[in-house]
Write a protein that holds these residues in place. Structure first.
Motif: not given
Length: 250
Positions: A110-119
């Motif tokens: 995943a590209n964890l830079l995007e907070p929604a993806v991080w979560e």
């Protein structure tokens, strides 16, 4: 005092004589290349051997590096815990959206830079391990701050994760070599802060502070050889020359 779990390594017990607090966030800070993930791996070993599960958030290394390093330093086989380990690999070239995340892959990519993806990546990984007693270990999280587009949102996501009140235990490593003010926010939000230094190829660990357990503020030598420490320095250098330039373009 918070509930704690016992640590195997004598040098860790010297710094955290009461053990690591459960259900809290511990941050290991220090200059780039100063061995912070190696400290984290020692905690991971103790956690798994005590019966818990671990979610790895990997930014500048992969599962192979984790497996090889833990085998070298701690004679530990991560493959012995297939149902209690989950890896999340940060890939800045993947679409920065929940739709671009491969949640079914092993490891999760995943590209964890995007907070929604991080979560989403974090919750997916936690839900997929076999035990409810989960340690989330994330390394080199400061790298996200090199992205001019996502830096502000990323730091907010980090702080929110550090401050959340749930049953999980969080252990994050951050470099103090850049973004001093932002890293200070993460440290301030954490329950416990440990610091590393590595002068003259000798790694030292000390406690900076803790809201819930006793920490030693004395520098405690960590018994790794210069050759072993050179590995983590190499990974740090590879990050500076490859990953950081990519992040600066995002």
């Amino acid at each position: 005092m918070a509930e704690t779990f016992a640590l195997d390594q004598e040098w860790l017990r010297d710094v955290l004589p009461d053990g690591l607090p459960i259900g809290e966030t511990t941050v290991v800070s220090g200059p780039g290349g100063s061995g912070k993930p190696l400290v984290g791996f020692a905690v991971v070993k103790s956690w798994l051997e005590s019966g818990g599960s671990v979610v790895f958030l990997l930014t500048n290394s992969g599962r192979e590096f984790v497996a090889e390093t833990m085998a070298e330093l701690y004679n530990f086989d991560v493959d012995a815990y297939p149902d209690r380990l989950r890896f999340v690999n940060f890939d800045p070239e993947v679409e920065a959206s929940v739709g671009g995340m491969d949640a079914d892959s092993r490891p999760i990519t995943a590209n964890l830079l995007e907070p929604a993806v991080w979560e989403r990546a974090l919750s997916t990984a936690i839900d997929s391990v076999a035990d409810d007693r989960v340690l989330v270990f994330g390394s080199a999280l400061n790298l996200f701050l090199f992205s001019p587009t996502y830096a502000d949102d990323s730091i907010e996501a980090f702080v929110e994760t550090v401050e959340r009140d749930d049953d999980h235990t969080y252990l994050f490593t951050v470099s103090t070599s850049a973004f001093e003010a932002e890293i200070a926010r993460v440290e301030d939000a954490s329950d416990t802060v440990l610091m590393t230094e590595m002068p003259d190829d000798q790694l030292y660990l000390r406690g900076e502070r803790s809201d819930s357990v006793t920490v030693s503020t004395d520098d405690v030598p960590v018994p790794f050889t210069p050759e072993q420490l050179a590995t983590i320095k190499s990974v740090s250098e590879q990050t500076r020359t490859s990953l950081i330039p990519t992040l600066k373009e995002l």
